[in-house]
Scaffold this motif. Sequence first.
Motif, mmCIF file in Angstrom:
data_model
loop_
_atom_site.group_PDB
_atom_site.id
_atom_site.type_symbol
_atom_site.label_atom_id
_atom_site.label_comp_id
_atom_site.label_asym_id
_atom_site.label_seq_id
_atom_site.Cartn_x
_atom_site.Cartn_y
_atom_site.Cartn_z
ATOM 1 N N LEU A 56 -4.078 0.810 -2.362
ATOM 2 C CA LEU A 56 -3.549 -0.646 -2.837
ATOM 3 C C LEU A 56 -2.742 -0.202 -4.202
ATOM 4 O O LEU A 56 -3.219 -0.638 -5.252
ATOM 5 N N ALA A 57 -1.716 0.116 -4.073
ATOM 6 C CA ALA A 57 -0.729 0.630 -5.230
ATOM 7 C C ALA A 57 0.727 0.603 -4.798
ATOM 8 O O ALA A 57 1.071 0.985 -3.699
ATOM 9 N N ASP A 58 1.440 0.249 -6.027
ATOM 10 C CA ASP A 58 3.081 0.130 -5.610
ATOM 11 C C ASP A 58 3.741 1.352 -5.617
ATOM 12 O O ASP A 58 4.630 1.561 -4.950
ATOM 13 N N ASP A 59 2.896 2.454 -5.967
ATOM 14 C CA ASP A 59 3.655 3.870 -6.224
ATOM 15 C C ASP A 59 2.579 4.597 -5.711
ATOM 16 O O ASP A 59 1.414 4.682 -6.043
ATOM 17 N N ILE A 60 2.987 5.993 -5.854
ATOM 18 C CA ILE A 60 2.179 7.219 -5.705
ATOM 19 C C ILE A 60 1.599 7.481 -6.846
ATOM 20 O O ILE A 60 2.080 8.071 -7.709
ATOM 21 N N ALA A 61 0.300 7.121 -7.235
ATOM 22 C CA ALA A 61 -0.555 7.033 -8.485
ATOM 23 C C ALA A 61 -1.378 8.407 -8.417
ATOM 24 O O ALA A 61 -1.601 9.099 -9.666
ATOM 25 N N TYR B 208 0.924 -1.286 -0.018
ATOM 26 C CA TYR B 208 -0.097 0.056 0.054
ATOM 27 C C TYR B 208 0.998 1.161 -0.070
ATOM 28 O O TYR B 208 1.735 1.409 0.755
ATOM 29 N N THR B 209 0.627 2.003 -0.831
ATOM 30 C CA THR B 209 0.970 3.450 -0.650
ATOM 31 C C THR B 209 0.223 4.185 0.320
ATOM 32 O O THR B 209 -1.112 4.177 0.356
ATOM 33 N N MET B 210 0.921 4.976 0.987
ATOM 34 C CA MET B 210 0.176 5.735 2.248
ATOM 35 C C MET B 210 0.165 7.189 2.053
ATOM 36 O O MET B 210 1.070 7.834 1.447
#
Length: 125
Positions: free
Chosen positions: A100-105, A32-34
């Motif tokens: 729920l993402a690998d990077d800051i979208a 998760y990206t926070m």
Amino acid sequence: QVQLVESGGGLVQAGGSLKLTCAVTVLAFRDYTMGWFREAPGKHREMVAAINGKGEDTYYTRSVVGRTTISRDNAKNTVYLQMTMVSPEDTALYYCAADLADDIATISDAGYDYWGLGTQVTVSA
């Protein structure tokens, strides 16, 4: 199920510092990206800072650059927001959110799926 609980808010004097903590209950926290968001009275909710799952990439909104640090401890499922030189303009309800993402979208709150209830920060002049 993802649960987020913020803590660390309160009354801070202008020029002081604060540290907010967000404890996250989830199976794969590093997926998760926070983000930390804030909402001041009469204003739209805005992203303050974000950090990707590995903690290698961060984002800060312009008004906090140079005095704010977002960090995370994946072993503790925790994300932090440290802010110095606070001013009354930093007064807001601060929220922790997970994407729920690998990077800051995105810096839009619409892109974040899970939210805490918020912690109030009040900066006195």
